[in-house]
Design a protein around this motif. Structure first.
Motif, PDB file in Angstrom:
ATOM      1  N   PRO A   1      54.252  31.097  38.597  1.00  0.00           N
ATOM      2  CA  PRO A   1      55.036  32.492  39.114  1.00  0.00           C
ATOM      3  C   PRO A   1      55.869  32.560  40.123  1.00  0.00           C
ATOM      4  O   PRO A   1      56.166  33.004  41.091  1.00  0.00           O
TER       5      PRO A   1
ATOM      6  N   ARG B   1      56.410  34.397  49.692  1.00  0.00           N
ATOM      7  CA  ARG B   1      54.856  33.607  49.039  1.00  0.00           C
ATOM      8  C   ARG B   1      56.001  32.392  48.249  1.00  0.00           C
ATOM      9  O   ARG B   1      55.518  31.061  48.297  1.00  0.00           O
TER      10      ARG B   1
ATOM     11  N   THR C   1      38.712  31.960  45.367  1.00  0.00           N
ATOM     12  CA  THR C   1      39.451  33.042  43.814  1.00  0.00           C
ATOM     13  C   THR C   1      38.446  32.291  42.582  1.00  0.00           C
ATOM     14  O   THR C   1      37.108  32.352  42.033  1.00  0.00           O
TER      15      THR C   1
ATOM     16  N   ASN D   1      42.551  33.306  38.939  1.00  0.00           N
ATOM     17  CA  ASN D   1      42.907  34.430  40.382  1.00  0.00           C
ATOM     18  C   ASN D   1      43.119  35.646  40.126  1.00  0.00           C
ATOM     19  O   ASN D   1      44.214  36.154  40.746  1.00  0.00           O
TER      20      ASN D   1
ATOM     21  N   ASN E   1      43.556  38.643  42.143  1.00  0.00           N
ATOM     22  CA  ASN E   1      45.095  38.371  42.925  1.00  0.00           C
ATOM     23  C   ASN E   1      45.323  37.986  44.492  1.00  0.00           C
ATOM     24  O   ASN E   1      45.669  38.508  45.129  1.00  0.00           O
TER      25      ASN E   1
ATOM     26  N   ALA F   1      45.822  36.298  47.558  1.00  0.00           N
ATOM     27  CA  ALA F   1      46.784  35.433  48.430  1.00  0.00           C
ATOM     28  C   ALA F   1      46.656  34.205  49.377  1.00  0.00           C
ATOM     29  O   ALA F   1      46.288  34.829  50.609  1.00  0.00           O
TER      30      ALA F   1
ATOM     31  N   GLU G   1      48.489  29.985  42.960  1.00  0.00           N
ATOM     32  CA  GLU G   1      49.056  30.883  42.240  1.00  0.00           C
ATOM     33  C   GLU G   1      48.485  32.143  41.815  1.00  0.00           C
ATOM     34  O   GLU G   1      47.527  32.000  41.717  1.00  0.00           O
ATOM     35  N   SER G   2      49.501  32.706  41.621  1.00  0.00           N
ATOM     36  CA  SER G   2      49.217  34.773  41.739  1.00  0.00           C
ATOM     37  C   SER G   2      48.271  34.827  39.846  1.00  0.00           C
ATOM     38  O   SER G   2      48.253  34.127  39.413  1.00  0.00           O
ATOM     39  N   ARG G   3      47.581  35.713  40.374  1.00  0.00           N
ATOM     40  CA  ARG G   3      47.069  36.390  38.942  1.00  0.00           C
ATOM     41  C   ARG G   3      47.793  36.395  37.511  1.00  0.00           C
ATOM     42  O   ARG G   3      48.697  36.275  37.849  1.00  0.00           O
TER      43      ARG G   3
END
Length: 684
Positions: free
Chosen positions: A207, A261, A618, A639, A642, A644, A672-674
């Motif tokens: 991401p 981020r 997560t 995730n 999502n 943070a 890592e984000s969704r």
């Protein structure tokens, strides 16, 4: 009295026979393993913190990267603080294991940990793994077995590839953030045995604002005859990868809006790695003995470029440094177990074993700018050689009491030829590691364990002879080559209730010297002696044929043993609590899937506990549908909420452009984000 020791020997061997037979030519055994529950360790395991995870259970897990397969071992967390091609970060039993120190890892009986590595002692790069080929994961925790040596104080994880696939398969995967993967894996009969081959190609950007541009390939060729209990195999493996890296970033830069981020400070961080290996294993089992021999030859190469302090040491060119590492590792292990009768009528299993390993290493530390070398800090040639012998006795004294006791002796030779004569030299050292396990039961399908033992980890060979700091010229005191650990554990394992397996363990683990992370050097260095107390709980419940629940939780308290009221006694990065809750659905008509909630607890980031990391939760999941007997589609989500949260946190000084002086701050790498990945699996 019953022939209990023979039963112990055969009960140890039988699971190996069944697993490999399942991938050979017996379809009935294949069906049993596919539909069965978690492998029972009652009467086999010597501790409550020991277990086996089958290929079917591993297949149900959702893994973002191959190394996360090890999270199937309860209480183990696998993370990342840089680009995808870099070795993972590991956390277990209150330890920040960095890139693998104190967690001994094996694949097909080959050690994965790399000694005297340019970046971190015990470097464990598992990116060459192909999950679809993994037949089983065996894990144990603590220094309670004479069979375990270097890096095994916190735990040992051993991965075995299968000899033959139930079905040939083609996997086509795609997803967000530039994820693409193609895998072709097949096996067939050749002569008196089976040949297995696999080809894998993958890319992933992640991401990040500037994508990882991670590219890797894997090739596996394996030939085997017979089964695991009576047979042999030869395996050739080739792996290569290159990547860019978004290393950890300072929290202050994100808070002030200077960075997002998923931004990076140095756009040229990253690396390239390759690995080639040839290994072989032979095993012979009879009614009263087991003999085993394996040997391996591994060639590895890494070029790593990192920048964790930015402009603190060099305001003009920046602080990027290069850590090249090339090595050839060779070794073997041999053991023989036999059943014996003693003078008072008791029967025992005796095991004698020997191991040897040699690492021929060339590595260094350079200053660099945009991956171009600007200065040599140090350059070394290292030959590190070790040999070990051990003896272990397993005796069943009564129907409800047995013991396993052992003694291991290791000898190491460190030979360093540095570009500085003051940092060159040769050291020889050794260590003896006794262990003893008392197992009571079973009563009502319940066993109790009392375990004690000594272990060790080796230090970087360069530290054993170093007299001058190559960075600032200060005098140095050489460190011991081998650092002792001591562990004790009390545990319980029960299968009292139908379809449920539960383990609980209480442990203490001491180290004579704690390895700690140094942010400005990007490596580890010896620190203070430490002590950990902890409790672990693991529970597996199979509610019915298609639904199972996993619940694991662990808590640890880590402190330095040399009390210092000014500095504080907390151990930096020592994780205090971890846990996971998973629901798995298997063969509900054409559907299968899983949801896995993972808790990564807080850690002290300073020895006075003034600076702490936050915990992270997560949720990952997978959903699969059988389109056709020969085709399946899978959707994986990572995730899902999502969150943070951080994948890892450090606390040290760095200096950003425009800052007049270094600033101590939390540096983090984001989880890592969704994201989602979809795969089509065709089989024939």
């Amino acid at each position: 009295m019953k022939n209990s020791a023979s039963f112990k020997l055969l009960s140890f061997v039988t699971p190996f026979m069944l697993v490999n037979a399942a991938f050979a030519d017996d379809p009935a055994i294949q069906r049993i393993l596919v539909e069965g529950s978690r492998t029972s360790q009652m009467g086999i395991a010597d501790t409550a913190s020991q277990g086996v995870v089958s290929a079917r259970e591993l297949e149900q897990r959702t893994v973002y990267r191959p190394g996360e397969i090890l999270e199937a071992a309860p209480g183990l967390i696998v993370s990342q603080h840089s680009g995808e091609g870099k070795a993972n970060q590991f956390f277990l039993r209150g330890l920040n294991l960095d890139h693998g120190t104190d967690l001994a890892s094996y694949v097909n009986d080959m050690p994965v940990n790399q000694r005297s590595h340019a970046h971190g002692q015990g470097w464990t790069d598992l990116n060459f793994l192909i999950p679809e080929l993994v037949g089983r994961l065996e894990y144990s925790k603590g220094p309670y077995s004479a069979r375990s040596g270097d890096f095994s104080s916190a735990g040992t994880a051993s991965i075995s590839y299968i000899n033959r696939l139930p079905d040939n398969r083609l996997v086509l995967s795609g997803g967000q953030n530039g994820y693409r993967r193609v895998l072709l894996a097949a096996s067939s009969v050749l002569g008196d045995g089976n040949v297995l081959y696999a080809l894998e190609s993958m890319r992933n950007d992640g991401p990040f604002t500037r994508g990882d541009n991670y590219r890797k390939y894997n090739v596996v060729l394996r030939y085997s005859e017979g089964y695991a209990a009576n047979g042999w195999n030869m395996t050739a493996m080739v792996y290569g990868a290159n990547w860019k890296a978004t290393d950890q970033i300072p929290k202050r830069a994100v808070d002030q809006g200077m960075l997002g981020r998923f931004d990076a400070i140095n756009a040229s961080d990253g690396g390239a790695a390759n690995r080639q290996s040839l290994s072989g294993s032979w095993r012979q089992t009879s009614s009263g003995s087991v003999s085993k021999f394996n040997a391996y030859l591994i060639r590895g190469k890494l070029d790593l470029f990192s920048d964790f302090t930015y402009f603190m040491r060099d305001p003009l060119n920046g602080d990027q440094f290069a850590q090249p590492d090339q090595r050839v590792t060779s070794g073997f292990a041999a053991s023989h177990t036999w059943h014996s009768h003693n003078s008072i009528g008791l029967e025992s299993d005796w095991t004698l074993g020997v191991t040897g390993q040699n690492d021929n290493i060339s590595n260094g530390l350079y200053q660099s700018k945009a991956r171009q070398q600007t200065a040599i800090i140090r350059r070394d040639r290292i030959v590190e050689t070790s040999a070990a012998a051990y003896v272990e006795n397993a005796t069943r004294w009564t129907d409800t009491f047995r013991t396993v006791a052992g003694l291991r002796a290791d000898r190491y030779r460190f030979d360093v030829r540095s570009d500085s004569a003051a940092n060159s030299g040769r050291v020889m050292t050794g260590i003896a590691s006794p262990s003893c396990n008392l197992i009571f039961g079973p009563w009502a399908q319940t066993e109790l364990y009392v375990n004690a033992g000594h272990g060790f980890h080796s230090n970087d060979a360069r530290g054993t002879v170093a007299k001058i700091d190559p960075v600032n010229g200060d005098s140095l005191k050489p460190v011991p080559g081998l650092v002792r650990s001591k562990g004790v554990e009390i545990g319980l394992r029960t299968e009292m209730f139908s379809q449920m397996q539960t383990t609980v363990s209480l442990y203490r683990l001491d180290f004579d010297s704690e390895l700690v992370y140094a942010g400005d050097a990007g490596t580890t260095e010896p620190g203070r002696p430490s002590r950990r107390y902890g409790i672990e709980f693991s529970n597996y419940l199979k509610l019915n044929k298609w639904l199972s629940i996993d619940l694991d939780a662990a808590y640890a308290r880590a402190r330095a043993r040399d009390h210092d009221p000014l500095a504080g006694d907390y151990v930096e990065g020592a994780v205090e609590g971890v846990g996971q809750l998973a629901l798995s659905v298997d063969q509900l008509g054409p559907w299968s899937g899983a949801l896995r909630l993972r808790y990564f607890g807080p850690r002290p980031l300073s020895t006075d506990n003034r600076i702490r990391s936050h915990s992270g939760v997560t949720l990952n999941g997978r959903l699969a549908y059988q389109l056709h007997p020969a085709a399946r589609i899978e959707l994986e989500g990572f995730n899902l909420t999502n969150r943070a949260v951080s994948a890892i946190d450090y606390y040290y000084a760095s200096q950003l452009p425009g800052e007049p002086r270094p600033v101590y701050d939390v540096h983090f790498h984001p989880q890592e984000s969704r994201s989602f990945r979809i795969s089509l699996i065709a089989s024939w």
